[in-house]
Write an enzyme that holds these catalytic residues in place. Structure first.
Site, mmCIF file in Angstrom:
data_model
loop_
_atom_site.group_PDB
_atom_site.id
_atom_site.type_symbol
_atom_site.label_atom_id
_atom_site.label_comp_id
_atom_site.label_asym_id
_atom_site.label_seq_id
_atom_site.Cartn_x
_atom_site.Cartn_y
_atom_site.Cartn_z
ATOM 1 N N ASP A 97 0.825 -1.210 0.000
ATOM 2 C CA ASP A 97 0.000 0.000 0.000
ATOM 3 C C ASP A 97 0.860 1.261 0.000
ATOM 4 O O ASP A 97 2.049 1.232 0.349
ATOM 5 C CB ASP A 97 -0.988 0.005 1.174
ATOM 6 C CG ASP A 97 -0.296 0.000 2.534
ATOM 7 O OD1 ASP A 97 0.776 -0.626 2.657
ATOM 8 O OD2 ASP A 97 -0.813 0.645 3.458
ATOM 9 N N GLU B 107 0.226 -1.368 5.632
ATOM 10 C CA GLU B 107 1.291 -0.828 6.495
ATOM 11 C C GLU B 107 1.065 0.641 6.802
ATOM 12 O O GLU B 107 1.312 1.104 7.911
ATOM 13 C CB GLU B 107 2.653 -1.013 5.812
ATOM 14 C CG GLU B 107 3.856 -0.638 6.683
ATOM 15 C CD GLU B 107 4.230 0.834 6.656
ATOM 16 O OE1 GLU B 107 5.007 1.265 7.517
ATOM 17 O OE2 GLU B 107 3.731 1.582 5.788
HETATM 18 C C1 LIG Z 1 21.866 10.916 11.037
HETATM 19 C C2 LIG Z 1 21.323 11.635 9.956
HETATM 20 C C3 LIG Z 1 19.914 11.969 9.939
HETATM 21 C C4 LIG Z 1 19.059 10.826 9.754
HETATM 22 C C5 LIG Z 1 17.940 11.211 8.968
HETATM 23 C C6 LIG Z 1 16.953 10.183 8.908
HETATM 24 C C7 LIG Z 1 16.430 10.149 7.552
HETATM 25 C C8 LIG Z 1 15.206 9.439 7.520
HETATM 26 C C9 LIG Z 1 15.336 8.227 6.789
HETATM 27 C C10 LIG Z 1 14.316 7.477 6.613
HETATM 28 C C11 LIG Z 1 12.983 7.757 7.183
HETATM 29 C C12 LIG Z 1 11.964 7.199 6.319
HETATM 30 C C13 LIG Z 1 11.015 6.430 7.116
HETATM 31 C C14 LIG Z 1 10.442 5.380 6.235
HETATM 32 C C15 LIG Z 1 9.569 4.466 6.972
HETATM 33 C C16 LIG Z 1 8.287 5.126 7.319
HETATM 34 C C17 LIG Z 1 7.127 4.324 6.879
HETATM 35 C C18 LIG Z 1 5.873 5.047 7.271
HETATM 36 O O1 LIG Z 1 5.547 6.056 6.727
HETATM 37 N N1 LIG Z 1 5.177 4.530 8.244
HETATM 38 C C19 LIG Z 1 3.988 5.135 8.782
HETATM 39 C C20 LIG Z 1 3.228 4.065 9.481
HETATM 40 C C21 LIG Z 1 1.926 4.519 9.980
HETATM 41 C C22 LIG Z 1 1.250 3.432 10.770
HETATM 42 C C23 LIG Z 1 -0.080 3.868 11.320
HETATM 43 N N2 LIG Z 1 0.040 4.663 12.460
HETATM 44 C C24 LIG Z 1 4.364 6.224 9.762
HETATM 45 O O2 LIG Z 1 5.415 6.172 10.380
HETATM 46 O O3 LIG Z 1 3.583 7.179 9.894
HETATM 47 ZN ZN LIG Z 2 6.743 2.434 3.927
HETATM 48 ZN ZN LIG Z 3 4.997 5.370 4.190
#
Ligand SMILES: CCCCCCCC/C=C\CCCCCCCC(=O)N[C@@H](CCCCN)C(=O)O
Ligand SMILES: [Zn+2]
Ligand SMILES: [Zn+2]
Length: 506
Positions: A104, A168
């Site tokens: 999704d 997800e």
């Molecule tokens: C040290 C240097 C700085 C670090 C920077 C971090 C950079 C961020 C890298 C990745 C973050 C991306 C996150 C990806 C996963 C998130 C998936 C997502 O959107 N999940 C939702 C789930 C919701 C569930 C229902 N409540 C969310 O988190 O909102």
């Molecule tokens: Zn994701």
């Molecule tokens: Zn996401």
């Protein structure tokens, strides 16, 4: 297909080079475009695009036929639209692992996009569209890499699962949670899990010139907290001194203006900065090498940027506000929702207490809509199989990346539904990410370069083979053989009668 080579389980198969023909490269990018074109949008836990989800199930059957027809791979649809693949390896003494991705995507209105978000259009070497980074890239790359390996007669030694959730983005309750229950009923234990959640980070930390790979070994917790104020309604021509809206607005403003405490040092991020110290110019290298002295300074510096700030504290985001029924009616009720992301060194209960103390107003009711603690920190030492396999594969596929460091995932992933199966949960996407592309995740113009996607396929192609390396046969890897004591045949697990022996279940 499907001959398991009885008695050959411990023979080392020759390594299959990760080289793809021009035809295969075109097919893999077209497959991703097709996946992006299916609008598998999750609007809310109750509102999923089930037509698109069903279409997606048919689509992966069509583009990965070998995966579906291989005798040692069992496919099951779970919760109708999620998918679980059980890949039976030839060596039952090796504990299985699991790869996760999700089908999704979050909604994507056309506004602001250079191309329609579900077009999957290619432009200037990039494939555009919702899901190209989150997370159809991972999903398609996992199945694509497996398809290409199977075509080359690959027979894995270590069993593994591929779990593809369909909700997800809104909880994982109907997808990942159901897959988790199924695996639990089968008595499965896993060596490790790899999910989305972190990247090769490029340009996120000032003065750090080179990109580094952050493998997230923990994940922040979360609270969706609804604040509510009830007041007696009345005529707006003679208003009371305070209305429900005014009281609530002041309360949420206090929450926004009072950051949760800086917890730098209480999570994996400190370890990452220490590992990165020598990548910085003078004097930052000295500062980061001596955090015993400079921790207060560094923790303050991290607060200055909104992304690094998210790594050092529990964040507070005001996300919804509802009040009022008519222009001339004193509103009877006002509601606001606050989304906290909990630092690994805090708990739901601690954050709730802090929030109540900050609001400090008895007229406000607190309703916890959803909450979970941060995930435990997975090991990243020399003996941590999943972490070391990721590190090894990163170093071979991205030789220019000097540092692989543990970190915290600031978002939430489906992996939190699988904590019963292993202590080793790792979140990593083998993709370069710049701050601008970070903003495109859930934002506008989400895109992946064709080359980055090919590299992601290559990474998984390599990773699957690295997971089969036998440390007892002269590998330079640490003594993971110790983890393989016992037998982990999935064939003997209770479950559907068509478990993978000779015929495919699909
Ligand atoms: C040290 C240097 C700085 C670090 C920077 C971090 C950079 C961020 C890298 C990745 C973050 C991306 C996150 C990806 C996963 C998130 C998936 C997502 O959107 N999940 C939702 C789930 C919701 C569930 C229902 N409540 C969310 O988190 O909102
Ligand atoms: Zn994701
Ligand atoms: Zn996401």
């Amino acid at each position: 297909k499907g001959l398991r080579g009885k008695g050959k389980g411990h023979q080392r198969a020759p390594r299959i080079p990760s080289q793809f023909s021009q035809e295969e490269r075109v097919a893999m990018k077209e497959a991703l475009k097709g996946a992006v074109q299916i609008p598998t949008v999750s609007f809310s836990p109750e509102e999923l695009n089930t037509t698109a989800l069903a279409q997606f199930g048919e689509y992966i059957h069509k583009v990965f036929p070998t995966v579906f027809k291989t005798s040692f791979i069992q496919h099951e649809a779970v919760g109708e639209y999620s998918h679980l693949f059980t890949v039976q390896g030839s060596d039952p003494s090796l504990q299985p692992y699991m790869l996760l991705a999700h089908i999704d995507v979050v909604p994507a209105p056309d506004e602001g996009w250079d191309v329609p978000p579900f077009s999957g259009l290619e432009s200037d070497g990039f494939i555009y569209g919702r899901g190209t980074l989150d997370n159809k890239n991972s999903l398609m790359a996992i199945l694509q890499a497996l398809e290409l390996l199977l075509i080359r007669n690959y027979i894995p030694r270590r069993s593994f699962f591929i779990a593809l959730g369909h909700d997800e983005e809104v909880s994982g309750v109907k997808g990942a949670q159901k897959i988790s229950a199924l695996l639990q009923a089968r008595g499965i234990q896993l060596a490790f899990i790899v999910d989305e959640g972190s990247f090769i980070l490029d340009g996120f930390i000032p003065n750090l010139q080179k990109p580094f790979a952050m493998v997230s070994v923990s994940e922040k917790g979360a609270i969706d907290l609804m604040l509510q104020v009830n007041m007696t309604p009345g005529h707006s021509s003679a208003p009371p001194k305070e209305t429900s809206i005014g009281i609530l607005a002041a309360a949420v403003s206090r929450l926004e203006q009072t950051p949760m405490p800086n917890m730098f040092g209480g999570g994996p991020f400190k370890m990452a900065l220490q590992q990165l110290a020598n990548e910085f110019p003078f004097p930052t290298n000295i500062v980061l090498s001596n955090l015993w002295l400079f921790q207060p300074l560094v923790s303050r510096l991290m607060e200055r940027n909104y992304i690094t700030n998210a790594l050092v504290r529990t964040t507070t985001a005001l996300t919804m506000f509802n009040a009022g029924v008519k222009v001339n009616v004193i509103p009877p009720v006002a509601q606001a929702t606050v989304n906290f992301r909990i630092h690994p060194a805090q708990t739901v209960q601690e954050v709730l207490k802090l929030a109540k103390d900050i609001v400090a107003d008895d007229r406000i009711q607190f309703h916890v809509l959803n909450a979970f603690d941060p995930l435990p920190v997975s090991p990243s030492d020399d003996q941590a199989l999943g972490y070391q396999l990721l590190r090894q594969t990163i170093q071979s596929v991205f030789p220019e990346v000097n540092i692989v460091a543990p970190g915290t995932c600031i978002g939430n992933t489906d992996s939190r539904h699988y904590t019963n199966f292993t202590t080793g949960i790792y979140r990593f996407n083998p993709i370069y990410l710049q701050p601008q592309s970070f903003s495109s995740i859930h934002g506008i113009n989400e895109k992946i370069s064709v080359q980055a996607y090919e590299t992601q396929v290559k990474f998984i192609f390599e990773f699957l083979q690295n997971a089969d390396a036998d440390p007892r046969q002269g590998s330079s890897m640490p003594s993971w053989g110790l983890m393989a004591v016992g037998s982990f045949s999935l064939l003997t697990m209770p479950g559907p009668s068509c478990l993978p022996v000779d015929v495919s279940c699909s």
